[in-house]
Design a protein around this motif. Structure first.
Motif, short mmCIF file in Angstrom:
data_model
loop_
_atom_site.label_atom_id
_atom_site.label_comp_id
_atom_site.label_asym_id
_atom_site.label_seq_id
_atom_site.Cartn_x
_atom_site.Cartn_y
_atom_site.Cartn_z
N LEU A 294 -102.35 4.44 84.48
CA LEU A 294 -102.86 3.56 83.42
C LEU A 294 -102.31 2.15 83.58
O LEU A 294 -103.04 1.16 83.38
CB LEU A 294 -102.48 4.12 82.05
N ARG A 295 -101.06 2.02 83.97
CA ARG A 295 -100.49 0.70 84.25
C ARG A 295 -101.21 0.07 85.45
O ARG A 295 -101.49 -1.14 85.46
CB ARG A 295 -98.99 0.85 84.53
N CYS A 296 -101.50 0.88 86.45
CA CYS A 296 -102.20 0.40 87.64
C CYS A 296 -103.57 -0.17 87.27
O CYS A 296 -103.96 -1.24 87.73
CB CYS A 296 -102.33 1.53 88.64
N VAL A 297 -104.32 0.55 86.42
CA VAL A 297 -105.64 0.07 85.99
C VAL A 297 -105.51 -1.23 85.21
O VAL A 297 -106.30 -2.16 85.37
CB VAL A 297 -106.36 1.14 85.14
N ALA A 298 -104.49 -1.33 84.36
CA ALA A 298 -104.27 -2.55 83.60
C ALA A 298 -103.99 -3.72 84.53
O ALA A 298 -104.45 -4.85 84.30
CB ALA A 298 -103.10 -2.36 82.63
N GLU A 299 -103.26 -3.48 85.62
CA GLU A 299 -103.00 -4.54 86.59
C GLU A 299 -104.29 -4.96 87.29
O GLU A 299 -104.56 -6.14 87.49
CB GLU A 299 -101.97 -4.07 87.62
N VAL A 300 -105.09 -3.96 87.67
CA VAL A 300 -106.37 -4.25 88.34
C VAL A 300 -107.28 -5.06 87.43
O VAL A 300 -107.94 -6.01 87.87
CB VAL A 300 -107.06 -2.94 88.78
N GLN A 301 -107.31 -4.70 86.15
CA GLN A 301 -108.17 -5.37 85.18
C GLN A 301 -107.54 -6.65 84.62
O GLN A 301 -108.18 -7.34 83.83
CB GLN A 301 -108.49 -4.42 84.03
N LYS A 302 -106.29 -6.92 85.02
CA LYS A 302 -105.57 -8.10 84.53
C LYS A 302 -105.55 -8.15 82.99
O LYS A 302 -105.80 -9.19 82.38
CB LYS A 302 -106.19 -9.39 85.09
N ASN A 303 -105.27 -6.99 82.41
CA ASN A 303 -105.28 -6.86 80.96
C ASN A 303 -103.85 -6.86 80.44
O ASN A 303 -103.10 -5.89 80.61
CB ASN A 303 -105.99 -5.56 80.57
N ASP A 304 -103.44 -7.97 79.80
CA ASP A 304 -102.06 -8.13 79.38
C ASP A 304 -101.65 -7.12 78.32
O ASP A 304 -100.51 -6.64 78.30
CB ASP A 304 -101.84 -9.55 78.85
N TYR A 305 -102.55 -6.81 77.39
CA TYR A 305 -102.18 -5.87 76.33
C TYR A 305 -101.84 -4.51 76.92
O TYR A 305 -100.81 -3.91 76.58
CB TYR A 305 -103.31 -5.74 75.30
N CYS A 306 -102.70 -3.98 77.79
CA CYS A 306 -102.45 -2.65 78.36
C CYS A 306 -101.29 -2.69 79.35
O CYS A 306 -100.59 -1.68 79.53
CB CYS A 306 -103.72 -2.11 79.02
N ARG A 307 -101.07 -3.83 80.00
CA ARG A 307 -99.87 -3.97 80.82
C ARG A 307 -98.62 -3.73 79.98
O ARG A 307 -97.69 -3.04 80.39
CB ARG A 307 -99.80 -5.39 81.40
N THR A 308 -98.61 -4.33 78.77
CA THR A 308 -97.46 -4.17 77.89
C THR A 308 -97.39 -2.76 77.32
O THR A 308 -96.31 -2.18 77.20
CB THR A 308 -97.55 -5.19 76.74
#
Length: 590
Positions: free
Chosen positions: A85-99
C-alpha cells in the motif's frame, strides 16, 4: 489575582474549545457505522473516512474491503500488504496515503523485490500488464492465492489514493511524516504484450447459498468471471459484493445510471476492456441511448448527456488510476457550481475509487469479458488523437407506445405487466429463436426474459423504448445460454475488418422465389441465418427480421451506429453468399 483570573479564562476557553471539538467528533461518530472497522485497523478513525460522514454506506463498503484485503488472508503477512500500500502511494504520488502507511517499509530480500516490481508494474502500467508478470512472481514461490492477495492489495491502494485525491482530507495528527523508502525502479514498458487470461486458475464455483452468489445472480443474472476467479477467497468476494451493493444500487444521491457512467468512463480511461464491457452491458439494460459508450470513450459526450452529467464525467475521469495529472486535478467546486450536492460529490469520488479498485483487480487477474465487448482497447488507445470525434448519432429520446403501461407497473400495478407480455411475446420469441436456434429452449427462455424484465423494471429509466430494452434482455439471455454451452465469439468492433470477402456475388434468378417452394425457401434462409457468426446474425435478426431501426439495434447490441451499419452490410453479404448456390443452381436447372 489578575493572573489567576487570566489562567481561569484560558482554562475556560480551552474547555470551551474542547467541548466544541468533542461535540463535532460525537456528531461524526453518530453519522458513521457504530462498529467502525477502520479504528480497529489503524488504531483510530482516519480523516479519509471522517470526511465521508454523509455516506456511512460508502465508509462501510470501504472498511469491508480493507478488512478483507489487509487483515484477512493467510498467504501474505500484514506488514507485506501495508508495504505494498505504501508502494502504491509512492507510485501515485499521494501524500495522504504515504503518511497513512508511512511506517511500512519494503523488505530487503530478492523475493520481496520481485513482489514490489510486480506491484509497481500493476499500479503504474496496468494496461501493459500481462500473464508474464504473474509467471515471473510464481517463480519466486507465489501461488494463485498469494497472487490474488497481492493484486487485491494493489487494487485497494488505488482505491485509497483515489479517495484521497478526490476528497482532499487533512493530514491525521496522530500520524508522523512518512519516512523515506526506496522501492525498485520499473521503467515504462515499450511493448504491449497481449496474452489471453485468466492469469489465475478458476476454482470451483462457490455455493449457490452464499450471499455474494445470491447478490450477483439477482443483480447480473450470473456470477461474473472477475468474482468467479476469486472464489478461493469467499470473504474477499463477499466484501466486493457488499461494496457494489452499498455504492452502486442506492439512488438517494446519484442515480444508478450516473454511477454506472462513472464506472464506464474510468474503465475507458484506464483502458480496461472487461469493466468497460460490464458497465456498457448494465447501461444497456438500464436503457442507455445508442452511441453513449462511444461518446464516453471519446470524452466528447455529443449531445446524449445532460450538461450536468457531462461535467460530472469530465471531473470523474481525472480520478482515473492511470491518467493521474493528465487532465488536471479533480475540481469539487466545479461540480458544486452545476448543482451537485456535497453528498453527491462524495458519492462520485467513492464510486470512482471502486471503479479503480475493480479495474486494477481485473488487470491483475486477467479474466476475459463475460459479454462480447463493444470495444477492445489496444495500444492505439494509449495515445488518443486530439481531433474532435465525429458525431455518431443524432438520435433523440424516442416516443414509447408502452410508456403509460410501464408507468403503471412501476407504480405498483403489477397486473398491467400482462399487457406488456401480450404486446411483445411474439417478438421476444422470434428473437430467441434466431439467437439460440433450438426451439426446445425458446419457450423457457421467453419466460426467463419477461421474468427478468419484471424484476428490473423499477430500474428502467426510459432512455430507450421499453421494446428496445426488452430486446436487449432477450439478446443477453440467449447469448448467455450459448456461452454456457460453448465459448462465444467476440462481438467487439475492433475486428470489423476481418478477412471476409464475398466470392459468389453473381445475380440470382430473376424470380428465385418461383423456383423454391415457400416453405423450403424459409427453411433455407433460416438455416443460413443460424450459420452466420453471432455478431452478424444478431444484426440481421434485429434489423431485417424484427424491423428495429438502426439506432434501436445499435442500442440493443451496445455498439455505435457506424459499426451496426457495417455489421449489417457484412451479414447481408454473408447470407447472400451462403444462399447463392441454392438459387443459382435451381435457376440454371430451370
Amino acid at each position: 489575582m489578575l493572573r489567576e483570573l487570566a489562567n481561569a479564562g484560558e482554562r475556560g476557553a480551552i474547555l470551551t474549545v474542547f467541548d466544541f471539538m468533542s461535540d463535532i467528533l460525537q456528531a461524526w461518530n453518530e453519522a458513521l457505522p457504530r462498529d467502525m472497522k477502520a479504528a480497529a485497523v489503524y488504531g483510530f478513525v482516519p480523516n479519509l473516512f471522517l470526511c465521508q460522514r454523509q455516506l456511512p454506506r460508502a465508509v462501510e463498503a470501504e472498511e469491508c474491503l480493507i478488512n478483507a484485503v489487509v487483515v484477512c488472508g493467510n498467504e501474505m503477512s500484514r506488514s507485506h500488504k501495508e508495504a505494498i500500500l505504501r508502494c502504491v502511494a509512492e507510485v501515485q504520488k499521494n501524500d495522504y496515503c504515504r503518511t497513512l502507511y508511512g511506517n511500512a517499509l519494503p523488505a530487503a530480500s530478492v523475493g520481496d523485490s520481485a513482489l514490489f516490481i510486480f506491484a509497481i508494474k500493476l499500479a503504474r502500467f496496468a494496461p501493459w500488464f500481462s500473464k508474464g508478470d504473474t509467471s515471473a512472481l510464481k517463480e519466486w514461490g507465489f501461488n494463485d492465492e498469494s497472487l490474488l492477495e497481492a493484486v487485491a492489495t494493489i487494487a485497494l491502494g488505488h482505491m485509497l489514493c483515489t479517495l484521497a485525491d478526490g476528497l482532499s482530507p487533512v493530514s491525521d495528527p496522530r500520524l508522523a511524516l512518512a519516512c523515506s523508502a526506496e522501492f525498485p525502479l520499473v521503467p515504462e514498458p515499450t511493448d504491449w504484450v497481449e496474452t489471453q487470461g485468466p492469469y489465475l486458475s478458476f476454482p470451483a464455483e462457490p455455493s449457490e447459498k452464499s450471499p455474494s452468489y445470491i447478490f450477483f445472480r439477482q443483480e447480473y443474472g450470473f456470477l461474473p468471471n472477475l468474482f468467479l476467479v476469486q472464489s478461493v477467497r469467499p470473504d474477499l468476494v463477499e466484501a466486493e459484493a457488499r461494496a457494489l451493493e452499498n455504492l452502486m444500487l442506492p439512488e438517494d444521491h446519484l442515480s444508478r445510471i450516473q454511477k454506472e457512467q462513472i464506472l464506464v468512463t474510468l474503465s475507458a480511461a484506464n483502458l480496461n476492456t472487461y469493466c468497460f464491457t460490464m458497465g456498457c452491458q448494465v447501461l444497456s439494460v438500464l436503457g442507455a441511448l445508442p452511441g453513449e459508450s462511444d461518446e464516453i470513450i471519446a470524452g466528447q459526450y455529443l449531445g446524449q448527456l445532460s450538461p450536468q452529467d457531462k461535467t460530472l464525467l469530465d471531473e470523474a475521469v481525472k480520478l482515473g488510476a492511470f491518467v493521474k495529472g493528465s487532465r488536471g486535478r479533480f475540481d469539487r467546486e466545479r461540480l458544486r457550481t452545476v448543482g451537485f450536492t456535497e453528498a453527491q460529490i462524495v458519492e462520485a469520488v467513492a464510486v470512482a475509487g471502486l471503479a479503480n479498485f475493480l479495474n486494477t483487480l481485473q488487470a491483475g487477474v486477467g479474466v476475459v469479458p463475460d459479454f462480447p465487448p463493444p470495444r477492445t482497447f489496444s495500444p492505439k488507445d494509449l495515445y488518443p488523437s486530439d481531433e474532435k470525434s465525429r458525431p455518431i448519432s443524432d438520435a433523440t429520446r424516442p416516443e414509447d407506445p408502452d410508456a403509460e403501461i410501464v408507468t403503471c407497473v412501476q407504480s405498483g400495478e403489477i397486473d398491467a405487466f400482462e399487457e406488456l407480455v401480450r404486446r411483445h411475446s411474439r417478438r421476444v420469441y422470434g428473437i430467441l429463436a434466431g439467437v439460440v436456434g433450438n426451439m426446445d429452449d425458446v419457450q423457457d427462455l421467453t419466460q426467463d426474459v419477461f421474468l427478468k424484465a419484471f424484476e428490473h423494471i423499477g430500474a428502467f429509466q426510459r432512455r430507450s423504448k421499453f421494446s428496445t430494452w426488452l430486446t436487449s434482455i432477450a439478446i443477453n439471455t440467449g447469448t448467455q445460454l450459448l456461452r454456457d454451452r460453448k465459448p462465444s465469439e467476440s462481438l467487439s468492433e475492433s475486428d470489423e475488418d476481418e478477412g471476409f470477402c464475398p466470392r459468389q456475388i453473381q445475380d440470382w434468378a430473376e424470380n428465385p422465389e418461383r423456383l423454391v417452394a415457400a416453405s423450403q425457401r424459409d427453411e433455407l434462409v433460416r438455416a443460413a441465418v443460424l450459420r452466420l457468426p453471432e455478431k452478424y446474425r444478431f444484426a440481421l435478426l434485429l434489423r431485417d427480421i424484427e424491423q428495429l431501426s438502426t439506432e434501436e439495434a445499435a442500442t440493443v447490441l451496445s455498439i455505435s451506429i457506424p459499426a451496426m451499419k457495417a455489421r449489417l452490410l457484412r451479414g447481408r453479404l454473408m447470407l447472400r453468399e451462403s444462399l447463392t448456390p441454392y438459387f443459382v443452381r435451381r435457376a440454371r436447372e430451370s
